[in-house]
Design a protein around this motif. Structure first.
Motif, PDB file in Angstrom:
ATOM      1  N   TRP A  32       0.833  -1.189   0.000  1.00  0.00           N
ATOM      2  CA  TRP A  32       0.000   0.000   0.000  1.00  0.00           C
ATOM      3  C   TRP A  32       0.873   1.247   0.000  1.00  0.00           C
ATOM      4  CZ3 TRP A  32       1.016   2.968   4.294  1.00  0.00           C
ATOM      5  CH2 TRP A  32       1.534   2.316   5.415  1.00  0.00           C
ATOM      6  N   ASP A  33       0.384   2.279  -0.647  1.00  0.00           N
ATOM      7  CA  ASP A  33       1.000   3.606  -0.615  1.00  0.00           C
ATOM      8  C   ASP A  33      -0.048   4.566  -0.083  1.00  0.00           C
ATOM      9  OD1 ASP A  33       3.533   2.971  -1.708  1.00  0.00           O
ATOM     10  OD2 ASP A  33       2.665   2.930  -3.716  1.00  0.00           O
ATOM     11  N   TYR A  34       0.340   5.384   0.891  1.00  0.00           N
ATOM     12  CA  TYR A  34      -0.616   6.306   1.505  1.00  0.00           C
ATOM     13  C   TYR A  34      -0.477   7.689   0.878  1.00  0.00           C
ATOM     14  CZ  TYR A  34      -3.088   8.991   5.081  1.00  0.00           C
ATOM     15  OH  TYR A  34      -3.958   9.840   5.748  1.00  0.00           O
ATOM     16  N   GLU A  35      -1.582   8.185   0.327  1.00  0.00           N
ATOM     17  CA  GLU A  35      -1.645   9.506  -0.307  1.00  0.00           C
ATOM     18  C   GLU A  35      -0.434   9.757  -1.218  1.00  0.00           C
ATOM     19  OE1 GLU A  35      -2.192  12.400   2.791  1.00  0.00           O
ATOM     20  OE2 GLU A  35      -4.317  11.915   3.018  1.00  0.00           O
ATOM     21  N   PRO A  36      -0.171   8.851  -2.178  1.00  0.00           N
ATOM     22  CA  PRO A  36       1.015   9.025  -3.014  1.00  0.00           C
ATOM     23  C   PRO A  36       0.895  10.125  -4.055  1.00  0.00           C
ATOM     24  CG  PRO A  36      -0.256   7.170  -3.794  1.00  0.00           C
ATOM     25  CD  PRO A  36      -0.922   7.634  -2.522  1.00  0.00           C
ATOM     26  N   GLU A  37      -0.354  10.485  -4.435  1.00  0.00           N
ATOM     27  CA  GLU A  37      -0.512  11.424  -5.536  1.00  0.00           C
ATOM     28  C   GLU A  37      -1.881  12.095  -5.474  1.00  0.00           C
ATOM     29  OE1 GLU A  37      -0.152  11.353 -10.453  1.00  0.00           O
ATOM     30  OE2 GLU A  37      -0.095   9.499  -9.282  1.00  0.00           O
ATOM     31  N   GLY A  38      -1.902  13.411  -5.721  1.00  0.00           N
ATOM     32  CA  GLY A  38      -3.152  14.140  -5.810  1.00  0.00           C
ATOM     33  C   GLY A  38      -3.523  14.382  -7.262  1.00  0.00           C
ATOM     34  N   PHE A  39      -4.793  14.644  -7.511  1.00  0.00           N
ATOM     35  CA  PHE A  39      -5.277  14.824  -8.876  1.00  0.00           C
ATOM     36  C   PHE A  39      -6.159  16.069  -8.981  1.00  0.00           C
ATOM     37  CE2 PHE A  39      -4.637  10.305  -8.237  1.00  0.00           C
ATOM     38  CZ  PHE A  39      -3.943   9.923  -9.383  1.00  0.00           C
ATOM     39  N   THR A  40      -6.150  16.680 -10.159  1.00  0.00           N
ATOM     40  CA  THR A  40      -7.184  17.623 -10.534  1.00  0.00           C
ATOM     41  C   THR A  40      -8.080  16.890 -11.513  1.00  0.00           C
ATOM     42  OG1 THR A  40      -5.748  19.548 -10.241  1.00  0.00           O
ATOM     43  CG2 THR A  40      -7.733  19.841 -11.575  1.00  0.00           C
ATOM     44  N   LEU A  41      -9.293  16.567 -11.097  1.00  0.00           N
ATOM     45  CA  LEU A  41     -10.199  15.784 -11.915  1.00  0.00           C
ATOM     46  C   LEU A  41     -10.698  16.601 -13.103  1.00  0.00           C
ATOM     47  CD1 LEU A  41     -12.265  14.142  -9.024  1.00  0.00           C
ATOM     48  CD2 LEU A  41     -10.259  13.223 -10.218  1.00  0.00           C
ATOM     49  N   SER A  42     -11.252  15.926 -14.096  1.00  0.00           N
ATOM     50  CA  SER A  42     -11.750  16.621 -15.284  1.00  0.00           C
ATOM     51  C   SER A  42     -12.883  17.579 -14.937  1.00  0.00           C
ATOM     52  CB  SER A  42     -12.216  15.606 -16.330  1.00  0.00           C
ATOM     53  OG  SER A  42     -13.201  14.748 -15.789  1.00  0.00           O
ATOM     54  N   SER A  43     -13.513  17.354 -13.792  1.00  0.00           N
ATOM     55  CA  SER A  43     -14.555  18.262 -13.311  1.00  0.00           C
ATOM     56  C   SER A  43     -13.971  19.534 -12.703  1.00  0.00           C
ATOM     57  CB  SER A  43     -15.412  17.560 -12.264  1.00  0.00           C
ATOM     58  OG  SER A  43     -14.613  17.141 -11.164  1.00  0.00           O
ATOM     59  N   GLY A  44     -12.642  19.562 -12.515  1.00  0.00           N
ATOM     60  CA  GLY A  44     -11.974  20.709 -11.916  1.00  0.00           C
ATOM     61  C   GLY A  44     -11.737  20.563 -10.426  1.00  0.00           C
ATOM     62  N   VAL A  45     -12.308  19.523  -9.820  1.00  0.00           N
ATOM     63  CA  VAL A  45     -12.165  19.298  -8.381  1.00  0.00           C
ATOM     64  C   VAL A  45     -10.815  18.644  -8.084  1.00  0.00           C
ATOM     65  CG1 VAL A  45     -13.101  18.003  -6.403  1.00  0.00           C
ATOM     66  CG2 VAL A  45     -14.651  19.080  -8.046  1.00  0.00           C
TER      67      VAL A  45
END
Length: 237
Positions: A32-45
């Protein structure tokens, strides 16, 4: 009540519930990797999922209470954008043993549940971590047998494809709206499975399924380890 930050295996979790899930994964020998990467979703969120499980090729999000519609929208959109399974696990880890004849099942209970999202309802891709014939995706709709009678002006492809499935879902939604005067609930979260369970397959792989194993397995031991884990002063006891 604020969650208690907890350190386990040198990783600082935002809550003890998240740390318990790390114990669960380790009991099953899942990396498991904890919070390895954040995203900007196509919805902008913007979205920062809790766990990435590389062996299952999926994201795993931990929620204390029942997920909100916003939680589900973000999980759904991440699954659409990444073409990866996203699991929302909510509630404290609580299970119950159910017995029938010579079989026992380890079922989630008391508000503990997992929901699985996997993209648009019509998308054609296989999710290796979901072990159920549903994922072969034989389309079932509320449309009557003779679709052409209801939609004589629409040409429906005969060969299974993403285009065919997308069109069938569009017509199904139109038919449902006309018949019941409300929006069809089936496709709200795309390819979605509620009340998902952990299972051990015949190949001894860890996967998700719509029902638990019909005998107690190492899944039961992993649940027990997660529930019994003691964390003292932020560390694992």
């Amino acid at each position: 009540m604020s969650p208690i930050e907890t350190v386990y295996r040198g990783c600082k979790f935002r809550s003890r519930l998240e740390a318990r899930w790390a114990v669960f994964f380790e009991s099953l020998k899942l990396k498991w990797d904890y919070e390895p990467e954040g995203f900007t979703l196509s919805s902008g969120v913007k979205y920062l999922p809790d766990f990435w499980l590389p062996q299952l090729d999926c994201w795993f999000e931990v929620k204390g209470p029942e997920p909100t519609d916003l939680d589900r929208k973000k999980a759904y959109q991440l699954s659409v954008d990444s073409k990866k399974i996203v699991v929302l696990a909510s509630g404290q880890i609580k299970t119950t043993k159910m017995a029938f004849k010579n079989y026992e099942w380890e079922w989630p209970s008391d508000g503990f549940r997992m929901e699985l999202f996997a993209g648009q309802a019509w998308e054609v891709w296989n999710a290796k971590s979901f072990d159920h014939a549903f994922w072969s995706w034989t389309l079932e709709t509320d449309l009557p047998p003779f679709i052409s009678d209801q939609f004589p002006d629409r040409e429906i492809p005969q060969i299974d494809s993403e285009a065919q499935r997308k069109l069938l879902i569009e017509l199904d939604e139109i038919y449902y709206q006309k018949k019941y005067s409300k929006q069809h609930p089936r496709y709200r979260w795309g390819r979605y499975q509620d009340n998902v369970n952990w299972v051990i397959t015949t190949n001894d792989d860890v996967k998700f399924a719509s029902e638990p194993n019909d005998s107690l397995t190492i899944i039961a031991d992993a649940y027990s380890a997660a529930k019994k884990a003691r964390f003292e002063h932020g560390e694992c006891g």
